[in-house]
Design a protein around this motif. Structure first.
Motif, PDB file in Angstrom:
ATOM      1  N   SER A  15       0.527  -1.180   0.131  1.00 33.72           N
ATOM      2  CA  SER A  15      -0.205  -0.157   0.265  1.00 33.72           C
ATOM      3  C   SER A  15       0.773   0.920   0.086  1.00 33.72           C
ATOM      4  O   SER A  15       1.770   1.659   0.364  1.00 33.72           O
ATOM      5  CB  SER A  15      -0.715   0.028   1.246  1.00 33.72           C
ATOM      6  N   THR A  16       0.524   2.235  -0.546  1.00 37.53           N
ATOM      7  CA  THR A  16       0.897   3.395  -0.672  1.00 37.53           C
ATOM      8  C   THR A  16       0.356   4.819   0.109  1.00 37.53           C
ATOM      9  O   THR A  16       1.252   5.466   0.795  1.00 37.53           O
ATOM     10  CB  THR A  16       1.492   4.500  -2.200  1.00 37.53           C
ATOM     11  N   VAL A  17      -0.864   4.027   1.097  1.00 42.89           N
ATOM     12  CA  VAL A  17      -1.039   5.169   2.078  1.00 42.89           C
ATOM     13  C   VAL A  17      -0.200   5.093   3.086  1.00 42.89           C
ATOM     14  O   VAL A  17       0.141   3.692   3.857  1.00 42.89           O
ATOM     15  CB  VAL A  17      -2.835   4.520   2.277  1.00 42.89           C
ATOM     16  N   LYS A  18      -0.250   5.767   4.024  1.00 35.54           N
ATOM     17  CA  LYS A  18       1.363   6.239   5.024  1.00 35.54           C
ATOM     18  C   LYS A  18      -0.399   5.632   5.876  1.00 35.54           C
ATOM     19  O   LYS A  18      -1.412   5.757   6.193  1.00 35.54           O
ATOM     20  CB  LYS A  18       1.692   7.475   5.360  1.00 35.54           C
ATOM     21  N   TYR A  19       1.108   4.759   6.724  1.00 36.60           N
ATOM     22  CA  TYR A  19       0.433   4.812   8.435  1.00 36.60           C
ATOM     23  C   TYR A  19       0.879   5.976   9.283  1.00 36.60           C
ATOM     24  O   TYR A  19       1.161   6.762   9.484  1.00 36.60           O
ATOM     25  CB  TYR A  19       1.536   3.021   9.574  1.00 36.60           C
ATOM     26  N   LYS A  20      -0.025   5.637  10.601  1.00 36.47           N
ATOM     27  CA  LYS A  20      -0.117   7.481  11.657  1.00 36.47           C
ATOM     28  C   LYS A  20      -0.293   6.781  12.715  1.00 36.47           C
ATOM     29  O   LYS A  20      -0.590   6.234  13.380  1.00 36.47           O
ATOM     30  CB  LYS A  20      -0.385   8.466  11.148  1.00 36.47           C
ATOM     31  N   VAL A  21       0.747   6.067  13.978  1.00 36.06           N
ATOM     32  CA  VAL A  21       0.680   5.748  14.993  1.00 36.06           C
ATOM     33  C   VAL A  21       1.117   7.179  16.089  1.00 36.06           C
ATOM     34  O   VAL A  21       1.701   7.667  15.910  1.00 36.06           O
ATOM     35  CB  VAL A  21       1.938   5.281  15.380  1.00 36.06           C
ATOM     36  N   SER A  22       0.082   7.582  16.907  1.00 36.56           N
ATOM     37  CA  SER A  22       0.092   7.962  18.065  1.00 36.56           C
ATOM     38  C   SER A  22       0.170   7.837  19.600  1.00 36.56           C
ATOM     39  O   SER A  22      -1.175   6.993  19.820  1.00 36.56           O
ATOM     40  CB  SER A  22      -0.994   9.017  18.141  1.00 36.56           C
ATOM     41  N   ILE A  23       1.072   7.825  20.161  1.00 36.01           N
ATOM     42  CA  ILE A  23       0.835   7.829  21.304  1.00 36.01           C
ATOM     43  C   ILE A  23       0.428   9.478  22.745  1.00 36.01           C
ATOM     44  O   ILE A  23       0.883   9.641  22.511  1.00 36.01           O
ATOM     45  CB  ILE A  23       2.103   7.184  22.241  1.00 36.01           C
ATOM     46  N   SER A  24      -0.611   9.061  23.744  1.00 31.23           N
ATOM     47  CA  SER A  24      -0.020  10.167  24.373  1.00 31.23           C
ATOM     48  C   SER A  24      -0.220   9.243  26.048  1.00 31.23           C
ATOM     49  O   SER A  24      -1.112   8.497  26.192  1.00 31.23           O
ATOM     50  CB  SER A  24      -1.777  10.231  24.589  1.00 31.23           C
ATOM     51  N   VAL A  25       0.326   9.444  27.156  1.00 24.80           N
ATOM     52  CA  VAL A  25       0.812   9.722  28.542  1.00 24.80           C
ATOM     53  C   VAL A  25       0.376  10.331  29.379  1.00 24.80           C
ATOM     54  O   VAL A  25       0.876  11.273  29.098  1.00 24.80           O
ATOM     55  CB  VAL A  25       2.815   9.293  28.236  1.00 24.80           C
ATOM     56  N   SER A  26      -0.243   9.534  30.304  1.00 27.28           N
ATOM     57  CA  SER A  26      -1.165  10.943  31.284  1.00 27.28           C
ATOM     58  C   SER A  26      -0.694  10.421  32.769  1.00 27.28           C
ATOM     59  O   SER A  26      -0.713   9.306  32.801  1.00 27.28           O
ATOM     60  CB  SER A  26      -1.981  11.123  31.007  1.00 27.28           C
ATOM     61  N   ASN A  27      -0.378  11.259  33.521  1.00 27.00           N
ATOM     62  CA  ASN A  27      -0.404  10.365  34.774  1.00 27.00           C
ATOM     63  C   ASN A  27      -0.711  11.750  36.004  1.00 27.00           C
ATOM     64  O   ASN A  27      -1.464  12.775  35.043  1.00 27.00           O
ATOM     65  CB  ASN A  27       1.204  10.262  35.419  1.00 27.00           C
ATOM     66  N   ALA A  28      -0.321  11.414  37.573  1.00 27.71           N
ATOM     67  CA  ALA A  28      -1.472  12.516  38.110  1.00 27.71           C
ATOM     68  C   ALA A  28      -0.702  13.896  38.250  1.00 27.71           C
ATOM     69  O   ALA A  28      -1.750  14.528  38.264  1.00 27.71           O
ATOM     70  CB  ALA A  28      -1.846  12.153  39.401  1.00 27.71           C
ATOM     71  N   LEU A  29       0.862  14.211  37.253  1.00 24.08           N
ATOM     72  CA  LEU A  29       1.361  15.262  37.586  1.00 24.08           C
ATOM     73  C   LEU A  29       1.412  15.509  36.380  1.00 24.08           C
ATOM     74  O   LEU A  29       2.095  16.850  36.047  1.00 24.08           O
ATOM     75  CB  LEU A  29       2.495  15.135  37.756  1.00 24.08           C
TER      76      LEU A  29
END
Length: 400
Positions: A173-187
């Motif tokens: 496939s010529t369609v790109k992949y996008k991977v997103s990640i978010s991280v959170s804690n109490a602060l």
């Protein structure tokens, strides 16, 4: 009328005991959980107690010094990780529990490090992530994978923490992949994302079972064999090529077969300087197919370290290096040389048992003295047999 007095005293004591028992065994309040940043200052109030209330603070059952108090409040400055724990505030006279705080000390998350790789092409790929620095408190991650505008499922790895797997839905496939990640804690909170093409993340695992063996009667050859990584699902349809590097174990830089050998060896004091300039060799052996190779420029008797990497024939990047194999080229068994000059007789009792062994160096006849009737060399650099010594003495006497 005096008899009722003891009973009244007993009743008062019983009531007091009941109050103390109730205070000690009454259900304790659930500690208040509080998160504070490493290095900050924090003030812990004693629940609803007034500022001037007489209280005592404890942490994990240990009394705290009064100089840490500001009225009924506990003041902690420049928080360290060791400040974390269960803090409790008691009424100073009755030791009645007024308040509890479970304090956690940590940091907000920095931007996570995210990477994706396909070591099972064309089945799928995986993404993994980690934080560049620890936070010391629990973190929550959320991963989103898009192929174009389509959301893809990222299955959590059951064995490896912070990794999930994605299956390819459309190959080439010529369609790109996008991977997103978010991280959170109490602060705090942070996030990152990467975008890539399907073929750019293909990276096989290293080759397996790398073995190196000497070749009999060939002091400069080593035969190396290995196997395709077991995680590569279809080596026939998607063949791999390999990269081999090797060097003597005593050197820090790798020896390579692409270097042209002049076939000349410099000599100094009769010894070939085969190691001079060896660390300057550069380049590596790239093999288009097969899982075996014969090294032809190794040095006899020197232990070698050999590693192999793999790559898809057309796309992606090279794998990491394999586990190192060690081997030493074939060497001929040493022969025990004897000379005709050696006599079977034993030496005289004056021969020292600590004398060095004979060598192949023969004394120059010019070293023998010619001025005296029985002149013999006053110093002999190597020991000789009794028969040779007697023959030299006789020859010197005949010259008189």
């Amino acid at each position: 009328m005096a008899a009722p007095v003891p009973w009244a005293c007993c009743a008062v004591l019983a009531a007091a005991a009941a109050v103390v028992y109730a205070q000690r065994h009454s259900p304790q309040e659930t500690p208040h959980v509080q998160y504070e940043r490493l290095g900050s200052d924090v003030t812990l109030p004693c629940g609803t107690a007034s500022w001037d209330a007489a209280v005592t603070w404890r942490v994990n059952g240990t009394d705290l010094a009064p100089d840490l108090l500001n009225g009924s409040q506990l003041v902690l400055r420049s928080l360290e990780l060791g400040h974390g724990g269960l803090y409790a505030c008691f009424h100073r006279d009755s030791w009645h529990l007024r308040h509890q705080v479970l304090l956690h000390v940590g940091l907000p998350p920095r931007e996570p490090v995210l990477s994706c790789r396909s070591n099972t092409y064309p089945k799928g790929f995986y993404c993994s992530w980690h934080l560049p620095t620890p936070t010391y408190i629990p973190n929550t991650f959320n991963v989103t994978v898009l192929h174009g505008s389509k959301i893809m499922v990222c299955e959590k790895d059951p064995a490896v923490k912070n990794r999930c797997h994605i299956r390819y839905m459309h190959l080439f496939s010529t369609v790109k992949y996008k991977v997103s990640i978010s991280v959170s804690n109490a602060l705090g909170h942070n996030a990152t994302a990467i975008t890539f093409d399907e073929f750019t993340i293909v990276k096989p695992d290293p080759p397996e079972n790398v073995v190196a063996r000497p070749v009999p009667s060939n002091p400069r050859r080593l035969e190396v064999t290995w196997q395709t990584p077991s995680t590569w699902p279809d080596p026939e349809s998607f063949p791999l090529k390999f990269f081999l590097r090797y060097r003597p174990l005593i050197l820090d830089q790798w020896q390579h077969e692409e270097v042209r050998d002049t076939g000349q060896e410099s000599h100094k004091n009769g010894c070939p300087e085969v190691w001079q300039g060896l660390s300057k060799w550069t380049g590596e052996v790239e093999l288009s197919d097969g899982t075996a190779h014969t090294i032809t420029d190794a040095y006899a008797g020197k232990e070698y370290i050999i590693q192999v990497a793999a790559k898809d024939n057309e796309i992606g990047t090279w794998s990491d290096w394999s586990v190192a194999a060690h081997a030493t080229p074939w060497t001929e068994e040493p022969r025990h040389l004897t000379t005709e000059a050696q006599a079977p007789e034993t030496t005289t009792s004056t021969t020292s048992s600590l004398a060095p062994p004979p060598t192949t160096k023969i004394c120059d006849p010019g070293e023998l003295g010619s001025g005296g009737a029985t002149s013999a060399p006053s110093f002999v650099s190597v020991p000789v047999t009794l028969a040779l010594a007697a023959a030299a003495t006789t020859a010197s006497s005949l010259l008189i």
